[in-house]
Design an enzyme around this catalytic site. Structure first.
Site, PDB file in Angstrom:
ATOM      1  N   SER A   1      -9.485   1.511   2.688  1.00  0.00           N
ATOM      2  CA  SER A   1      -8.910   2.444   1.700  1.00  0.00           C
ATOM      3  C   SER A   1      -7.604   1.652   1.334  1.00  0.00           C
ATOM      4  CB  SER A   1      -8.171   3.692   2.749  1.00  0.00           C
ATOM      5  OG  SER A   1      -7.287   3.030   3.776  1.00  0.00           O
TER       6      SER A   1
ATOM      7  N   LYS B   1       0.884  -1.150   0.088  1.00  0.00           N
ATOM      8  CA  LYS B   1       0.083   0.007   0.087  1.00  0.00           C
ATOM      9  C   LYS B   1       0.722   1.303  -0.042  1.00  0.00           C
ATOM     10  CE  LYS B   1      -3.874   1.862   2.710  1.00  0.00           C
ATOM     11  NZ  LYS B   1      -4.917   1.541   3.776  1.00  0.00           N
TER      12      LYS B   1
ATOM     13  N   SER C   1     -10.085  -0.606   6.772  1.00  0.00           N
ATOM     14  CA  SER C   1      -9.364  -0.557   5.399  1.00  0.00           C
ATOM     15  C   SER C   1      -8.693  -1.740   4.841  1.00  0.00           C
ATOM     16  CB  SER C   1      -8.504   0.499   5.628  1.00  0.00           C
ATOM     17  OG  SER C   1      -8.989   1.890   5.718  1.00  0.00           O
TER      18      SER C   1
END
Lengths: 60, 469
Positions: free
Chosen positions: B160, B81, B184
């Site tokens: 996210s 990420k 997330s």
């Protein structure tokens, strides 16, 4: 709620459109609702915050 | 390479790499190509790290040929990420347009540990801007575009950790690293039909990861299987002097066969209330399956404002973490329109209400531990609905998200949870199950999830991924 919204509007209102300000107002309403939910729970003074302060010292 | 490595779990890839049936270089080339050609289809990728990945793959190949095998992640490609700092000129954008060119001259601890494990960094993956902390309410909240769900191009991949979810689901990499402050990791895992593990708070070092909320942020793996999540967690877990919040409790993955084991499952009363019909139906079917390997007991929690507690902590810490960004007005450059103004309202949170939330957090943690001490895991739907459409708003301005008691308690109290697929719902989109455990009991939730996956085949189903963008 109005006083809190006035605080936020005073700080940031000049950078927001009327529509955005209306959304921020809803956000402040949400903050107030959340605060009411928290305040509705009675605690004892012995119920401490769950992030106890621990003094710092670099090793050694 | 006679066998395609795409959609093979890490465990299987490791066997093939160790036995030199598949070369790390060939693996990296395969997945780098998929990231380049298919990544844009899903808005999954910020930066393909081809140079670094190939260098790591060549090193892995040399080491394995020399008999120096580092473990199951040696030679295995992965994506990170894009809130994890990576050195060498690779951007770390935090998903935010104003930070497209942000670079760090060091690696996050997680990146360093994965390098030490021999894993091959192939991409920095797309995410919701600033990990969603500015209050986004719909999928168009990243400068890389909305995460596209590999199961249905009209649906969101979740967030996210959007790219971390879609990249695994589309077979672009065998595993990824995501983060969770509240939802997330579990959101993209659940929406994309893969396994996602949110470790206990403090299990994995946050050094070098963008801070949204210092007391809520956790880093964890997204993989094709729960077992793979255990393998990856073992490589990234551990105490770190650079992150004093890391736990000094030693941990290693216990991947023993769970056949014949009896589990104790708890289900919070009403946990599926408000969920989509398909989610509820699949959840009830899942409970029937779980009754075959253990007990399922309903539990009642006291009436406390669980979500208000965690939401207050989240909003206050995020407001402070991004104080300069917000005060300077830079949020006006973010992608989601609502991110341009939502944070301002948080100035209205009074200090004494924040402290009240911290006091209630203690009540939450003690209650959660009291309940969880009786079970291997609490079970619930992974998400309340299937993935929303790309133009669908999924939060209200006033109440925030739909009720998520397990998320509020799990994140507020720092508890581990793993999300795994358990069927399909509307529009051909996955539904999911989550197992949430007592703090530091990642092995318990992983064992439960492995047992679930031994009885089902949802994790063996993959979306059709054929045409590049």
């Amino acid at each position: 709620m109005e006083r809190l919204f006035a605080l936020v509007r005073g700080r940031y209102g000049d950078r927001l459109t009327p529509a955005e300000l209306d959304e921020v107002r809803k956000g402040v309403e949400g903050v107030v609702q959340t605060a009411r939910a928290l305040r509705a729970v009675r605690l004892e003074s012995s119920d401490e915050p769950f992030s106890p302060f621990i003094p710092y010292r670099a090793d050694p | 390479m006679s066998q395609s490595p795409v959609f093979l779990p890490v465990r299987r890839l490791a066997e093939l790499v160790r036995s030199r049936t598949i070369s790390p270089v060939a693996l990296a080339e395969t997945f780098l190509d998929r990231l380049e050609t298919l990544g844009p289809t899903y808005n999954a990728v910020v930066t393909v790290t081809g140079e670094r990945g190939m260098a790591q793959a060549r090193r892995a190949e040399r080491e394995i040929a020399a008999g120096r095998y580092r473990g199951p992640l040696h030679g295995i490609p992965y994506g990170a990420k894009d809130l994890l700092a990576t050195s060498g000129g690779i951007p770390t954008t935090w998903g935010a347009a104003p930070l497209r060119e942000q670079r760090f001259d060091f690696d996050a601890t997680v990146i360093r540990k994965l390098e030490e494990a021999g894993a091959v960094l192939c991409a920095k993956l797309a995410m919701v801007e600033l990990a969603g902390g500015m209050g986004y309410r719909q999928p168009h909240a990243s400068f890389t575009g909305p995460g596209i769900n590999p199961w249905n191009p009209g649906a969101w991949s979740g967030g996210s950790s959007s790219g971390s979810g879609s990249a695994v689901a589309a077979g672009l990499v065998p595993f990824t690293i995501g983060s969770e402050t509240w939802g997330s990791i579990l959101s993209p895992a659940g929406f994309c039909g893969i396994a996602g593990l949110r470790p206990s708070y403090g299990r994995v070092s946050r050094h070098g990861a963008m801070a949204l909320c210092w007391t809520l942020d956790k880093l964890g793996p997204l993989c094709l299987t729960a077992e793979d999540c255990g393998l990856v967690l073992e490589a990234i877990a551990g105490t770190d002097p650079a992150d004093p919040t890391t736990s000094d409790r030693p941990w290693s993955y216990e991947g023993a066969d769970v056949a014949g084991r009896r589990f104790r499952f708890g289900v919070i009363k009403g946990v599926a209330t408000g969920c989509d019909e398909a989610v509820r139906a699949n959840f009830e079917r899942s409970l029937d399956t779980l009754r075959g390997i253990g007990s399922v007991e309903e539990v009642e929690l006291p009436e406390l404002p669980w979500e208000a507690i965690t939401r207050t902590i989240l909003h206050v810490e995020a407001a402070s973490a991004f104080e300069d960004f917000i005060e300077s007005g830079k949020i006006a450059e973010l992608t989601a329109p609502e991110d341009h103004y939502t944070p301002y309202a948080r100035d209205a949170i009074l200090a004494k209400d924040y402290v009240k939330a911290l006091r209630l957090r203690g009540v939450m943690a003690h209650e959660a531990d009291r309940v969880l001490s009786r079970f291997d895991a609490l079970v619930g739907p992974g998400r309340a609905a299937v993935a929303p459409g790309l133009e669908q708003e999924f939060r209200s301005a006033i109440r925030g998200s739909a009720p998520d008691v397990m998320g509020a308690i799990g994140n507020g109290a720092g508890l581990p949870a793993v999300c795994v697929p358990n069927g399909f719902g509307d529009r051909g989109l996955p539904t999911s199950l989550q197992f949430m455990g007592r703090v530091y009991e990642e092995n318990a939730v992983l064992a439960a999830a492995r047992a679930w996956q031994a009885l089902t085949d949802w994790h063996l189903r993959h979306p059709a991924v054929n045409q590049p963008a």
